[in-house]
Motif scaffolding. Structure first.
Motif, PDB file in Angstrom:
ATOM      1  N   LEU A  87       0.845  -1.191   0.000  1.00  0.00           N
ATOM      2  CA  LEU A  87       0.000   0.000   0.000  1.00  0.00           C
ATOM      3  C   LEU A  87       0.883   1.245   0.000  1.00  0.00           C
ATOM      4  CD1 LEU A  87      -2.608   1.582   0.221  1.00  0.00           C
ATOM      5  CD2 LEU A  87      -2.659   1.074   2.675  1.00  0.00           C
ATOM      6  N   ILE A  88       0.825   2.014  -1.070  1.00  0.00           N
ATOM      7  CA  ILE A  88       1.608   3.234  -1.232  1.00  0.00           C
ATOM      8  C   ILE A  88       0.649   4.420  -1.323  1.00  0.00           C
ATOM      9  CG2 ILE A  88       3.304   4.458  -2.635  1.00  0.00           C
ATOM     10  CD1 ILE A  88       4.404   1.931  -1.368  1.00  0.00           C
ATOM     11  N   GLU A  89       0.898   5.439  -0.508  1.00  0.00           N
ATOM     12  CA  GLU A  89       0.108   6.671  -0.555  1.00  0.00           C
ATOM     13  C   GLU A  89       0.945   7.756  -1.225  1.00  0.00           C
ATOM     14  OE1 GLU A  89      -0.726   7.233   3.577  1.00  0.00           O
ATOM     15  OE2 GLU A  89      -2.590   6.081   3.490  1.00  0.00           O
ATOM     16  N   VAL A  90       0.350   8.491  -2.172  1.00  0.00           N
ATOM     17  CA  VAL A  90       1.081   9.506  -2.927  1.00  0.00           C
ATOM     18  C   VAL A  90       0.251  10.784  -3.016  1.00  0.00           C
ATOM     19  CG1 VAL A  90       2.369   7.828  -4.299  1.00  0.00           C
ATOM     20  CG2 VAL A  90       0.170   8.675  -5.132  1.00  0.00           C
ATOM     21  N   ALA A  91       0.953  11.886  -3.214  1.00  0.00           N
ATOM     22  CA  ALA A  91       0.296  13.177  -3.449  1.00  0.00           C
ATOM     23  C   ALA A  91       1.215  14.012  -4.324  1.00  0.00           C
ATOM     24  CB  ALA A  91       0.003  13.901  -2.138  1.00  0.00           C
ATOM     25  N   LEU A 106      -0.981   9.773 -11.992  1.00  0.00           N
ATOM     26  CA  LEU A 106      -1.083   9.689 -10.534  1.00  0.00           C
ATOM     27  C   LEU A 106      -2.541   9.818 -10.105  1.00  0.00           C
ATOM     28  CD1 LEU A 106       1.939  11.961  -9.558  1.00  0.00           C
ATOM     29  CD2 LEU A 106       1.750   9.501  -9.134  1.00  0.00           C
ATOM     30  N   PRO A 107      -2.948   9.061  -9.080  1.00  0.00           N
ATOM     31  CA  PRO A 107      -4.324   9.189  -8.606  1.00  0.00           C
ATOM     32  C   PRO A 107      -4.534  10.519  -7.885  1.00  0.00           C
ATOM     33  CG  PRO A 107      -3.091   7.720  -7.181  1.00  0.00           C
ATOM     34  CD  PRO A 107      -2.195   8.046  -8.336  1.00  0.00           C
ATOM     35  N   GLU A 108      -5.705  11.095  -8.080  1.00  0.00           N
ATOM     36  CA  GLU A 108      -6.074  12.301  -7.354  1.00  0.00           C
ATOM     37  C   GLU A 108      -6.439  11.919  -5.917  1.00  0.00           C
ATOM     38  OE1 GLU A 108      -5.905  15.277  -8.585  1.00  0.00           O
ATOM     39  OE2 GLU A 108      -5.507  14.772 -10.695  1.00  0.00           O
ATOM     40  N   LEU A 155      -1.783  -1.518  -4.077  1.00  0.00           N
ATOM     41  CA  LEU A 155      -2.711  -0.387  -4.136  1.00  0.00           C
ATOM     42  C   LEU A 155      -1.916   0.900  -4.017  1.00  0.00           C
ATOM     43  CD1 LEU A 155      -6.217  -0.103  -2.718  1.00  0.00           C
ATOM     44  CD2 LEU A 155      -4.627   1.717  -2.138  1.00  0.00           C
ATOM     45  N   VAL A 156      -2.143   1.823  -4.943  1.00  0.00           N
ATOM     46  CA  VAL A 156      -1.535   3.160  -4.916  1.00  0.00           C
ATOM     47  C   VAL A 156      -2.669   4.148  -4.686  1.00  0.00           C
ATOM     48  CG1 VAL A 156      -0.146   4.854  -6.137  1.00  0.00           C
ATOM     49  CG2 VAL A 156       0.291   2.414  -6.475  1.00  0.00           C
ATOM     50  N   SER A 157      -2.632   4.805  -3.540  1.00  0.00           N
ATOM     51  CA  SER A 157      -3.740   5.657  -3.106  1.00  0.00           C
ATOM     52  C   SER A 157      -3.364   7.128  -3.197  1.00  0.00           C
ATOM     53  CB  SER A 157      -4.124   5.309  -1.662  1.00  0.00           C
ATOM     54  OG  SER A 157      -5.100   6.187  -1.155  1.00  0.00           O
ATOM     55  N   GLY A 158      -4.241   7.937  -3.813  1.00  0.00           N
ATOM     56  CA  GLY A 158      -4.036   9.375  -3.866  1.00  0.00           C
ATOM     57  C   GLY A 158      -4.512  10.044  -2.580  1.00  0.00           C
ATOM     58  N   GLN A 159      -3.702  10.986  -2.060  1.00  0.00           N
ATOM     59  CA  GLN A 159      -4.002  11.647  -0.790  1.00  0.00           C
ATOM     60  C   GLN A 159      -3.949  13.162  -0.948  1.00  0.00           C
ATOM     61  OE1 GLN A 159      -4.655   9.808   2.184  1.00  0.00           O
ATOM     62  NE2 GLN A 159      -4.674   8.054   0.759  1.00  0.00           N
ATOM     63  N   ASP A 160      -4.560  13.847  -0.003  1.00  0.00           N
ATOM     64  CA  ASP A 160      -4.418  15.292   0.059  1.00  0.00           C
ATOM     65  C   ASP A 160      -2.972  15.640   0.408  1.00  0.00           C
ATOM     66  OD1 ASP A 160      -5.665  18.114   0.412  1.00  0.00           O
ATOM     67  OD2 ASP A 160      -4.546  17.755   2.288  1.00  0.00           O
ATOM     68  N   GLN A 161      -2.419  16.602  -0.295  1.00  0.00           N
ATOM     69  CA  GLN A 161      -1.002  16.916  -0.132  1.00  0.00           C
ATOM     70  C   GLN A 161      -0.662  17.327   1.296  1.00  0.00           C
ATOM     71  OE1 GLN A 161       2.139  20.265  -1.802  1.00  0.00           O
ATOM     72  NE2 GLN A 161       0.413  19.674  -3.075  1.00  0.00           N
ATOM     73  N   ALA A 162      -1.435  18.225   1.883  1.00  0.00           N
ATOM     74  CA  ALA A 162      -1.132  18.709   3.231  1.00  0.00           C
ATOM     75  C   ALA A 162      -1.319  17.599   4.263  1.00  0.00           C
ATOM     76  CB  ALA A 162      -2.021  19.909   3.564  1.00  0.00           C
ATOM     77  N   ALA A 163      -2.379  16.798   4.094  1.00  0.00           N
ATOM     78  CA  ALA A 163      -2.641  15.727   5.055  1.00  0.00           C
ATOM     79  C   ALA A 163      -1.537  14.678   5.012  1.00  0.00           C
ATOM     80  CB  ALA A 163      -4.002  15.099   4.782  1.00  0.00           C
ATOM     81  N   LEU A 164      -1.102  14.311   3.793  1.00  0.00           N
ATOM     82  CA  LEU A 164      -0.059  13.285   3.679  1.00  0.00           C
ATOM     83  C   LEU A 164       1.270  13.801   4.215  1.00  0.00           C
ATOM     84  CD1 LEU A 164       0.740  10.477   2.774  1.00  0.00           C
ATOM     85  CD2 LEU A 164       1.154  11.378   0.474  1.00  0.00           C
ATOM     86  N   ALA A 165       1.570  15.075   3.995  1.00  0.00           N
ATOM     87  CA  ALA A 165       2.833  15.637   4.475  1.00  0.00           C
ATOM     88  C   ALA A 165       2.928  15.583   5.986  1.00  0.00           C
ATOM     89  CB  ALA A 165       2.983  17.072   3.979  1.00  0.00           C
TER      90      ALA A 165
END
Length: 744
Positions: A87-91, A106-108, A155-165
């Motif tokens: 499981l990879i989370e990206v933004a 990239l997923p939104e 699974l590659v999951s798109g995240q909110d940039q500020a939340a993931l940071a």
């Protein structure tokens, strides 16, 4: 001359055609197995190349590019029903942020891409068991370029940039990994295949498979050797040169080997779907990963026919010495005791590496593979001497005519006697060593499956030394947890403030014990129990995390009240269920959504990787057994028939002088059975010895007896071998009639 040799190869009627077909079939089987093994090794390499991208977030990576940074967070290890999930989370921070392989973009935020196997599970499983862990919608599938296997869960999951940071473990990257990081600790995902280990295993398997095949080819090459030797000797008498005889002998075997090699490539293509579906590494291969390199293909295409020509030259070398080499045969020189030296050398090499295991996988491959191959070669080399020794021992203790004839013939030419059973002897050695090694590993690592009590538990929380899981458990979470069908109870491990309970015997730096109320322990008895009258217990730091049964353990009492403990920060939870997959996965989903920065752990998760390896090794063991035994049986049948054919004139003469057919059949049976039984005992003992030394050196395990099933299998194999020998005896009457004595 070559044209004449080819015509001569098929001019012997049905016997010549049968011999050529047998050599062709044996070569095809050997080539097919060899190519499949080489392709499997190549597939392991291709698999690992494709999943290098998963190491993108490793801290030791320093690669950079002129691109918008990509926020990256690896949430492994994640599991579903004992299967590991990457499981990879990206933004993305801009339009040029790097895109992992297998994705078109990239997923939104609120989107994710899943591998085909995971997408299927997401559709088929109830949402509260799996898909609720991944808020958002499925935007597409991860392509093969990012997957190790058709069964990979990615699974590659798109995240909110500020939340993931703001999440722990997130970091910015500007490139996708295309090589292993300089150092790989806890921040590298556990994905792909241990290519070095699988190369070692597949190399040993290749040797185990090919030895019986080589014996089979050699046996088939010698089919009707006596008739051919007489023919070649006659040609020498009329002026043929040794070089011409060598060319004719080589051409006969080479034409069959060429045909067998071509059929072997066709057999490999037919086997590819089957090999791809066998989980050697714990997961299936993609079929198009099972390919050969050009040098490998050329080496097999050229090397096998050349090896067959050399084998034919060695098998029929006597007639190139003298035209009278066949008609004036004498008893061959008896084999010397020095033939045992290679066998002892192979065992000595394996023994030397006990407590001296090479530090690298290449070194281990060289050490153990060489040792096993030398032992197998040593068994073949020592077999004739052991056959002769056994025959002489029996001859000194028998007076029965059939037995005397059989053992005298064996003592005079033990090489021919052992040759008929050499394939089965190697199969017995391979079977014994394989079953002993796999059984011992399974015995020592099978405990990872846990006992009945630990298999019903889900542990979730921080590791010792990590930040706490939560300051307090939300009431809504507890209500949802109790509402899960199959829920039994939960034990909460709290922080130990200011070393309230300190273990004087703990090593320096060892984390303090966790505090657990006795009411909670009563609902999770697998963790242990409190002393009588105690309210709170001090559970050692790994009491929950080890996922082992502590039901009989009485933990020390902590000087604190249950009410005070409930107000302390939470370190981890230990939830017990009814043991069903649905209940455990529902609990895992609830825990993952409520506490996404920690990981849920189950016994089958921790055991997953090694149990998959065990399953793959057991699969390899089955392949070895199901392949070597039939090939060895065919080799035995061909060898016995060849011996009957070559000696039909002497047996016909014995029948003319009054020897009953029953006695001649007893002679044939004893000639084949005696070396089989004598050397079988050595092969089984050697297999156990080699396995024991390998296990002690490589894994520090003591050999565990394989049990009654194995010994039953050995008895069935030996009985089947004796049955094969018996099935050839009816031929004796047909080929030893008066015409055989007249036309021999």
């Amino acid at each position: 001359m070559i044209t004449f040799a080819l015509r001569l190869a098929v001019s012997g009627g049905r016997q010549a055609v049968a011999r050529l077909l047998t050599i062709t079939a044996a070569t095809a089987v050997g080539v097919g197995l060899l190519l499949s093994t080489l392709a499997a090794v190549n597939a392991v390499g291709a698999t690992n190349e494709r999943v290098l991208w998963a190491n993108t977030g490793a801290k030791s990576r320093t690669e950079s590019a002129a691109a918008d940074p990509l926020w990256w967070r690896d949430r492994t290890p994640e599991f579903y029903d004992g299967r590991e999930l990457l499981l990879i989370e990206v933004a993305a921070t801009g339009p040029t942020s790097p895109v992992p392989p297998g994705l078109s973009k990239l997923p939104e935020a609120g989107e994710y891409y899943a591998s085909p196997a995971l997408a299927k599970l997401l559709r088929e499983r109830p949402a509260d068991q799996l898909s609720d862990r991944f808020p958002g919608r499925l935007a597409g599938e991860v392509g093969k370029a990012a997957l190790a296997s058709p069964d990979s869960l990615v699974l590659v999951s798109g995240q909110d940039q500020a939340a993931l940071a703001a999440r722990p473990g997130a970091r910015q990257v500007t490139t996708i990994a295309t090589a292993l990081p300089p150092s790989c600790d806890a921040d590298c995902p556990r994905t792909g295949v241990r290519g070095d280990a699988m190369t070692l295993i597949l190399s040993v398997v290749a040797g185990a498979l090919l030895f019986p095949v080589v014996i089979f080819i050699g046996t088939a090459t010698r089919l009707s050797a006596a008739t051919r030797e007489q023919r070649y000797a006659a040609m020498r008498l009329v002026g043929a040169t040794p070089r011409q005889i060598t060319l004719i002998a080589a051409a006969e075997s080479t034409v069959a080997a060429v045909a067998g090699t071509v059929l072997g490539f066709a057999l490999f293509l037919l086997l590819r779907p089957l090999v791809a579906g066998v989980p050697f590494t714990g997961d299936r291969f993609f079929q198009d990963d099972l390919v050969l390199t050009l040098p490998q293909g050329l080496a097999v295409l050229v090397g096998v026919p050349v090896a067959a020509a050399v084998a034919a030259r060695l098998a029929l070398r006597r007639v190139t010495v003298s035209p009278l080499g066949v008609s004036r045969r004498t008893t061959p020189r008896p084999p010397s005791a020095w033939r045992v030296a290679p066998l002892l050398a192979g065992l000595a090499e394996l023994a030397w590496f006990v407590n001296r295991r090479p530090p690298t996988t290449n070194g281990q491959t060289a050490a153990y593979l060489t040792g096993f191959l030398v032992v197998m070669g040593g068994l073949v080399a020592a077999g004739p001497w052991l056959t002769m020794a056994g025959a002489r021992l029996v001859a000194a203790r028998t007076g029965r005519p059939a037995t005397l004839i059989a053992v005298r013939r064996l003592a005079d030419d033990p090489r021919a006697g052992f040759r008929s059973v050499a394939g089965l002897i190697l199969a017995l050695f391979v079977t014994t060593a394989t079953v002993a090694i796999i059984g011992t590993i399974d015995h020592n690592r099978g405990v990872l499956g846990g006992d009945a009590e630990t298999r019903v538990a889900v542990e979730h929380g921080a590791l010792p030394g990590d930040p706490v899981m939560a300051s307090a458990l939300p009431e809504r979470f507890l209500a949802d947890l109790r509402a899960v069908p199959g829920y039994r109870g939960v034990a909460v491990a709290h922080a130990n403030p200011d070393g309230l309970v300190h273990d004087q015997d703990a090593p320096p730096g060892w984390p303090e014990a966790s505090l657990v109320s006795c009411a909670d322990l009563a609902r999770a008895p697998v963790v242990g129990h409190c002393a009588p009258g105690a309210a709170v217990a001090a559970v050692e730091p790994f009491g929950f995390l080890s996922l082992t049964s502590r039901a009989t353990t009485e933990w020390p009492t902590a000087p604190i009240t249950a009410e005070a403990v409930d107000r302390l920060p939470v370190l981890s939870l230990y939830v017990t269920t009814d043991g069903t997959t649905a209940a455990k996965e529902r609990v895992r989903t609830l825990l993952s959504r409520t506490f996404p920065d920690q990981h849920a752990r189950m016994v089958q998760d921790w055991a997953s990787t090694q149990q998959k390896q065990l399953a793959g090794w057991r699969q390899l063991a089955d392949v070895v057994l199901l392949t070597t035994l039939p090939i060895a049986g065919c080799s035995l049948a061909v060898s016995v028939v060849a011996g009957l054919s070559d000696r039909r004139r002497p047996f016909a003469m014995l029948r003319l002088t009054g020897a009953p057919l029953r006695m001649l059949r007893a002679v044939i049976g004893l000639e084949s059975a005696l070396p089989l039984l004598v050397v079988s005992a050595l092969a089984i003992g050697t297999g156990f010895a080699a396995a024991a030394m390998f296990l002690k050196s490589q894994m520090d395990y003591d050999l565990v007896s394989p049990g009654g099933v194995f010994f039953g299998l050995v008895l069935v194999g030996l009985a089947s071998s004796l049955g094969i020998i018996a099935s050839t005896l009816p031929l004796l009457k047909r080929i030893t009639g008066p015409e055989a004595a007249r036309n021999g």
